[in-house]
Design a protein around this motif. Sequence first.
Motif, PDB file in Angstrom:
ATOM      1  N   VAL A  30       0.845  -1.200   0.000  1.00  0.00           N
ATOM      2  CA  VAL A  30       0.000   0.000   0.000  1.00  0.00           C
ATOM      3  C   VAL A  30       0.881   1.252   0.000  1.00  0.00           C
ATOM      4  N   LYS A  31       1.942   1.231   0.796  1.00  0.00           N
ATOM      5  CA  LYS A  31       2.858   2.384   0.833  1.00  0.00           C
ATOM      6  C   LYS A  31       3.450   2.654  -0.544  1.00  0.00           C
ATOM      7  N   LEU A  32       3.753   1.606  -1.292  1.00  0.00           N
ATOM      8  CA  LEU A  32       4.319   1.787  -2.633  1.00  0.00           C
ATOM      9  C   LEU A  32       3.347   2.511  -3.561  1.00  0.00           C
ATOM     10  N   VAL A  33       2.076   2.136  -3.503  1.00  0.00           N
ATOM     11  CA  VAL A  33       1.063   2.789  -4.341  1.00  0.00           C
ATOM     12  C   VAL A  33       0.907   4.249  -3.934  1.00  0.00           C
ATOM     13  N   PHE A  34       0.781   4.502  -2.632  1.00  0.00           N
ATOM     14  CA  PHE A  34       0.604   5.874  -2.162  1.00  0.00           C
ATOM     15  C   PHE A  34       1.855   6.710  -2.441  1.00  0.00           C
ATOM     16  N   GLY A  35       3.026   6.103  -2.285  1.00  0.00           N
ATOM     17  CA  GLY A  35       4.270   6.811  -2.589  1.00  0.00           C
ATOM     18  C   GLY A  35       4.338   7.217  -4.051  1.00  0.00           C
ATOM     19  N   GLN A  36       3.922   6.333  -4.940  1.00  0.00           N
ATOM     20  CA  GLN A  36       3.896   6.651  -6.373  1.00  0.00           C
ATOM     21  C   GLN A  36       2.924   7.795  -6.646  1.00  0.00           C
ATOM     22  N   ALA A  37       1.761   7.764  -6.007  1.00  0.00           N
ATOM     23  CA  ALA A  37       0.773   8.833  -6.199  1.00  0.00           C
ATOM     24  C   ALA A  37       1.334  10.180  -5.739  1.00  0.00           C
ATOM     25  N   LEU A  38       2.015  10.177  -4.602  1.00  0.00           N
ATOM     26  CA  LEU A  38       2.585  11.432  -4.095  1.00  0.00           C
ATOM     27  C   LEU A  38       3.736  11.913  -4.974  1.00  0.00           C
ATOM     28  N   TYR A  39       4.557  10.990  -5.462  1.00  0.00           N
ATOM     29  CA  TYR A  39       5.641  11.376  -6.376  1.00  0.00           C
ATOM     30  C   TYR A  39       5.062  12.036  -7.629  1.00  0.00           C
ATOM     31  N   LEU A  40       4.041  11.426  -8.200  1.00  0.00           N
ATOM     32  CA  LEU A  40       3.426  12.008  -9.396  1.00  0.00           C
ATOM     33  C   LEU A  40       2.860  13.397  -9.090  1.00  0.00           C
ATOM     34  N   VAL A  62      -6.479   8.528  -3.142  1.00  0.00           N
ATOM     35  CA  VAL A  62      -6.135   7.268  -3.785  1.00  0.00           C
ATOM     36  C   VAL A  62      -6.604   6.174  -2.841  1.00  0.00           C
ATOM     37  N   VAL A  63      -7.367   5.241  -3.388  1.00  0.00           N
ATOM     38  CA  VAL A  63      -7.901   4.131  -2.610  1.00  0.00           C
ATOM     39  C   VAL A  63      -7.189   2.865  -3.058  1.00  0.00           C
ATOM     40  N   GLU A  64      -6.700   2.098  -2.104  1.00  0.00           N
ATOM     41  CA  GLU A  64      -5.996   0.860  -2.416  1.00  0.00           C
ATOM     42  C   GLU A  64      -6.552  -0.269  -1.559  1.00  0.00           C
ATOM     43  N   ASP A  65      -6.970  -1.333  -2.223  1.00  0.00           N
ATOM     44  CA  ASP A  65      -7.438  -2.531  -1.524  1.00  0.00           C
ATOM     45  C   ASP A  65      -6.279  -3.513  -1.426  1.00  0.00           C
ATOM     46  N   PHE A  66      -6.078  -4.031  -0.231  1.00  0.00           N
ATOM     47  CA  PHE A  66      -4.999  -4.999  -0.017  1.00  0.00           C
ATOM     48  C   PHE A  66      -5.395  -5.944   1.112  1.00  0.00           C
ATOM     49  N   ASN A  67      -5.290  -7.223   0.872  1.00  0.00           N
ATOM     50  CA  ASN A  67      -5.525  -8.233   1.895  1.00  0.00           C
ATOM     51  C   ASN A  67      -6.877  -8.044   2.595  1.00  0.00           C
ATOM     52  N   LYS A  68      -7.898  -7.830   1.778  1.00  0.00           N
ATOM     53  CA  LYS A  68      -9.284  -7.655   2.245  1.00  0.00           C
ATOM     54  C   LYS A  68      -9.512  -6.382   3.064  1.00  0.00           C
ATOM     55  N   ASN A  69      -8.586  -5.445   3.012  1.00  0.00           N
ATOM     56  CA  ASN A  69      -8.736  -4.159   3.685  1.00  0.00           C
ATOM     57  C   ASN A  69      -8.657  -3.045   2.646  1.00  0.00           C
ATOM     58  N   VAL A  82       3.381  23.207  -3.130  1.00  0.00           N
ATOM     59  CA  VAL A  82       3.499  22.225  -2.057  1.00  0.00           C
ATOM     60  C   VAL A  82       2.403  21.174  -2.202  1.00  0.00           C
ATOM     61  N   VAL A  83       2.767  19.909  -1.945  1.00  0.00           N
ATOM     62  CA  VAL A  83       1.790  18.828  -1.869  1.00  0.00           C
ATOM     63  C   VAL A  83       1.524  18.584  -0.389  1.00  0.00           C
ATOM     64  N   TYR A  84       0.289  18.771   0.030  1.00  0.00           N
ATOM     65  CA  TYR A  84      -0.088  18.573   1.427  1.00  0.00           C
ATOM     66  C   TYR A  84      -0.775  17.217   1.578  1.00  0.00           C
ATOM     67  N   VAL A  85      -0.206  16.352   2.400  1.00  0.00           N
ATOM     68  CA  VAL A  85      -0.842  15.073   2.703  1.00  0.00           C
ATOM     69  C   VAL A  85      -1.721  15.303   3.924  1.00  0.00           C
ATOM     70  N   LEU A  86      -3.026  15.150   3.726  1.00  0.00           N
ATOM     71  CA  LEU A  86      -3.988  15.499   4.764  1.00  0.00           C
ATOM     72  C   LEU A  86      -4.353  14.331   5.668  1.00  0.00           C
ATOM     73  N   HIS A  87      -4.468  13.133   5.103  1.00  0.00           N
ATOM     74  CA  HIS A  87      -4.944  12.006   5.908  1.00  0.00           C
ATOM     75  C   HIS A  87      -4.595  10.709   5.195  1.00  0.00           C
ATOM     76  N   VAL A  88      -4.099   9.746   5.948  1.00  0.00           N
ATOM     77  CA  VAL A  88      -3.826   8.405   5.451  1.00  0.00           C
ATOM     78  C   VAL A  88      -4.455   7.457   6.459  1.00  0.00           C
ATOM     79  N   PHE A  89      -5.306   6.553   5.967  1.00  0.00           N
ATOM     80  CA  PHE A  89      -6.024   5.709   6.924  1.00  0.00           C
ATOM     81  C   PHE A  89      -6.523   4.428   6.291  1.00  0.00           C
ATOM     82  N   GLN A  90      -6.838   3.486   7.165  1.00  0.00           N
ATOM     83  CA  GLN A  90      -7.510   2.262   6.753  1.00  0.00           C
ATOM     84  C   GLN A  90      -8.995   2.486   6.969  1.00  0.00           C
ATOM     85  N   LYS A  91      -9.776   2.286   5.928  1.00  0.00           N
ATOM     86  CA  LYS A  91     -11.222   2.475   6.040  1.00  0.00           C
ATOM     87  C   LYS A  91     -11.795   1.308   6.833  1.00  0.00           C
TER      88      LYS A  91
END
Length: 128
Positions: A30-40, A62-69, A82-91
Amino acid sequence: MSSTEGEPTLKPVVWIGSSKDDISELPTEVKLVFGQALYLAQIGRKHPDAKPLTGIEGVLEVVEDFNKNTYRAVYKVQLGDVVYVLHVFQKKSKSGKATPKPDLDLIKSRLKSAKQDHGRRTKAKGKP
């Protein structure tokens, strides 16, 4: 935007609240997907899975499904350079795809903090 060596110029990332600690707790995949999104976002592009967050203008998620989460990263890119990261969470909610109200309230609060930070940065650079 590009630097003199042909590499893209990276916008700085500012982590609001606990978002940086929160992302470090996620599964590596999941971190890899979010990291790519932030890099872009840093180079002025948009991740193919990034979508506007319903109800909050100019904010992407960006929504990422992994291991049923389901995991979400929410960020704002239209505040200067500036890119502001506001919230990162598991739904946690199992009822539909909507972002739970407590998370939306937190995102709105952190967006306000990001705008204040942007105002301070702009003032510090001597811009009106």
